[in-house]
Design a protein around this motif. Sequence first.
Motif, PDB file in Angstrom:
ATOM      1  N   ALA A  46     -55.866 100.918  71.617  1.00  0.00           N
ATOM      2  CA  ALA A  46     -54.773 101.098  70.657  1.00  0.00           C
ATOM      3  C   ALA A  46     -54.566  99.785  69.926  1.00  0.00           C
ATOM      4  O   ALA A  46     -54.793  98.709  70.489  1.00  0.00           O
ATOM      5  CB  ALA A  46     -53.490 101.529  71.365  1.00  0.00           C
ATOM      6  N   ILE A  47     -54.163  99.888  68.654  1.00  0.00           N
ATOM      7  CA  ILE A  47     -54.038  98.702  67.817  1.00  0.00           C
ATOM      8  C   ILE A  47     -52.731  98.734  67.037  1.00  0.00           C
ATOM      9  O   ILE A  47     -52.318  99.774  66.524  1.00  0.00           O
ATOM     10  CB  ILE A  47     -55.244  98.619  66.843  1.00  0.00           C
ATOM     11  CG1 ILE A  47     -56.528  98.429  67.647  1.00  0.00           C
ATOM     12  CG2 ILE A  47     -55.049  97.496  65.822  1.00  0.00           C
ATOM     13  CD1 ILE A  47     -57.785  98.386  66.833  1.00  0.00           C
ATOM     14  N   VAL A  58     -47.999 100.472  65.069  1.00  0.00           N
ATOM     15  CA  VAL A  58     -49.264 101.038  65.550  1.00  0.00           C
ATOM     16  C   VAL A  58     -50.059 101.603  64.371  1.00  0.00           C
ATOM     17  O   VAL A  58     -49.509 102.263  63.500  1.00  0.00           O
ATOM     18  CB  VAL A  58     -48.995 102.152  66.585  1.00  0.00           C
ATOM     19  CG1 VAL A  58     -50.291 102.887  66.955  1.00  0.00           C
ATOM     20  CG2 VAL A  58     -48.357 101.562  67.829  1.00  0.00           C
ATOM     21  N   VAL A  59     -51.362 101.306  64.356  1.00  0.00           N
ATOM     22  CA  VAL A  59     -52.253 101.884  63.355  1.00  0.00           C
ATOM     23  C   VAL A  59     -53.102 102.938  64.061  1.00  0.00           C
ATOM     24  O   VAL A  59     -53.831 102.622  65.008  1.00  0.00           O
ATOM     25  CB  VAL A  59     -53.171 100.806  62.725  1.00  0.00           C
ATOM     26  CG1 VAL A  59     -54.093 101.447  61.682  1.00  0.00           C
ATOM     27  CG2 VAL A  59     -52.338  99.696  62.109  1.00  0.00           C
ATOM     28  N   ARG A  60     -52.971 104.189  63.645  1.00  0.00           N
ATOM     29  CA  ARG A  60     -53.692 105.277  64.294  1.00  0.00           C
ATOM     30  C   ARG A  60     -55.192 105.083  64.161  1.00  0.00           C
ATOM     31  O   ARG A  60     -55.683 104.559  63.164  1.00  0.00           O
ATOM     32  CB  ARG A  60     -53.302 106.638  63.691  1.00  0.00           C
ATOM     33  CG  ARG A  60     -51.811 106.945  63.692  1.00  0.00           C
ATOM     34  CD  ARG A  60     -51.204 106.977  65.082  1.00  0.00           C
ATOM     35  NE  ARG A  60     -51.847 107.940  65.954  1.00  0.00           N
ATOM     36  CZ  ARG A  60     -51.477 109.219  66.073  1.00  0.00           C
ATOM     37  NH1 ARG A  60     -50.476 109.677  65.355  1.00  0.00           N
ATOM     38  NH2 ARG A  60     -52.105 110.017  66.916  1.00  0.00           N
ATOM     39  N   ARG A  61     -55.910 105.572  65.131  1.00  0.00           N
ATOM     40  CA  ARG A  61     -57.362 105.412  65.200  1.00  0.00           C
ATOM     41  C   ARG A  61     -58.054 105.892  63.910  1.00  0.00           C
ATOM     42  O   ARG A  61     -59.007 105.264  63.435  1.00  0.00           O
ATOM     43  CB  ARG A  61     -57.871 106.198  66.407  1.00  0.00           C
ATOM     44  CG  ARG A  61     -59.342 106.124  66.677  1.00  0.00           C
ATOM     45  CD  ARG A  61     -59.685 106.878  67.951  1.00  0.00           C
ATOM     46  NE  ARG A  61     -59.345 106.151  69.152  1.00  0.00           N
ATOM     47  CZ  ARG A  61     -60.197 105.375  69.835  1.00  0.00           C
ATOM     48  NH1 ARG A  61     -61.430 105.233  69.427  1.00  0.00           N
ATOM     49  NH2 ARG A  61     -59.813 104.735  70.918  1.00  0.00           N
ATOM     50  N   TRP A  69     -58.435 103.244  61.246  1.00  0.00           N
ATOM     51  CA  TRP A  69     -59.119 101.969  61.497  1.00  0.00           C
ATOM     52  C   TRP A  69     -60.198 101.655  60.457  1.00  0.00           C
ATOM     53  O   TRP A  69     -60.326 100.501  60.048  1.00  0.00           O
ATOM     54  CB  TRP A  69     -59.712 101.929  62.913  1.00  0.00           C
ATOM     55  CG  TRP A  69     -58.687 101.929  64.002  1.00  0.00           C
ATOM     56  CD1 TRP A  69     -57.328 101.833  63.862  1.00  0.00           C
ATOM     57  CD2 TRP A  69     -58.924 102.059  65.404  1.00  0.00           C
ATOM     58  NE1 TRP A  69     -56.713 101.902  65.086  1.00  0.00           N
ATOM     59  CE2 TRP A  69     -57.662 102.038  66.052  1.00  0.00           C
ATOM     60  CE3 TRP A  69     -60.074 102.185  66.180  1.00  0.00           C
ATOM     61  CZ2 TRP A  69     -57.528 102.139  67.425  1.00  0.00           C
ATOM     62  CZ3 TRP A  69     -59.950 102.281  67.560  1.00  0.00           C
ATOM     63  CH2 TRP A  69     -58.683 102.258  68.180  1.00  0.00           C
TER      64      TRP A  69
END
Lengths: 68, 256
Positions: free
Chosen positions: A35-36, A42-45, A48
């Motif tokens: 997770a980032i 939070v930036v959803r996958r 990315w």
Amino acid sequence: MIRMRINGVEEEVGVTTIAELLVVRGVDPASRFLAIAVNGGVVRRAEWPSRELSPGDTVEIVRPLQGG
Amino acid sequence: MTDPIVIARTTLKSRLFVGTAGYPNQQVLLDCLEASGAEVVTVSIRRISLEGYAESLVDLLDGRYRLLPNTAGCATVRDAVLTAELAREALDTEWLKLELIGDRETLYPDVEQLVRAAEELVRKGFTVLPYCNEDPVTCQKLADVGCAAVMPLGSLIGSGMGIANPAAIELICSRSPVPVVLDAGIGTASDAALAMELGCDAVLVNTAIAKSHDPLRMAAAMRAGVEGGRLARLSGRIPKRSFAEPSSPQLGLVGT
């Protein structure tokens, strides 16, 4: 090269997106359970590959570990 | 005999929750989880090493257990909320063990920030299980803001001091509108049994298993302790008396 804070460390990296950052650091973006967050959000996958990083960004890259 | 516990409309078979930290090695951890019968196991959320990413423990646990991520170590509402959101993204679960630490040495919760963080996370759709003080008022406030359970401490995290204030735990259990999971301080199986006898719905154990001389056996002991304590609670203990009450018949004594 852009300067940003990655997991608490100031670094200069030659990437534009989160997915590129992961690859440059030897992390497979397809790895499960990553997770980032960028600048506290939070930036959803799915974002990315497209989410661009800017100078001064604060990036947190985490995963679950042992815990109580 | 089936005696499930229901948290946030989710039925759980085991009343023993187990933490995954501090075991001698990964295989011992996996064996202990199996022996404990636990369904809910806790994990932390931590920065990855940028030296490279290897398969983690979670790859082995996923699908076999309900993973309960924690916000261990967080000392501000902002850090706890961000950690929670990262946990939800990483593990695709709304469930969260909320920890908001007010003091590094004792790891006591910061109650004021804890309630605020809980309220915010409930609003954001999380199923919040807060680690909290063994104080009925705090537990009530956490239930009022929508927590799915409360997790009062038995004693300090990792201390093995057991249940320092059984009367307070019993009081919390008698009043709580949500399930009570005793968290922290368990040292041995009798502590877990006592928690259940006092009315707790479940117990969370980590260090007492992980750091025991024989973790696998202690995992089984905790399982038995929780089951025994629960059965005793449901059975109803006899009242305590100040004098003896003979258990054998008083008539027909030899020699009288």
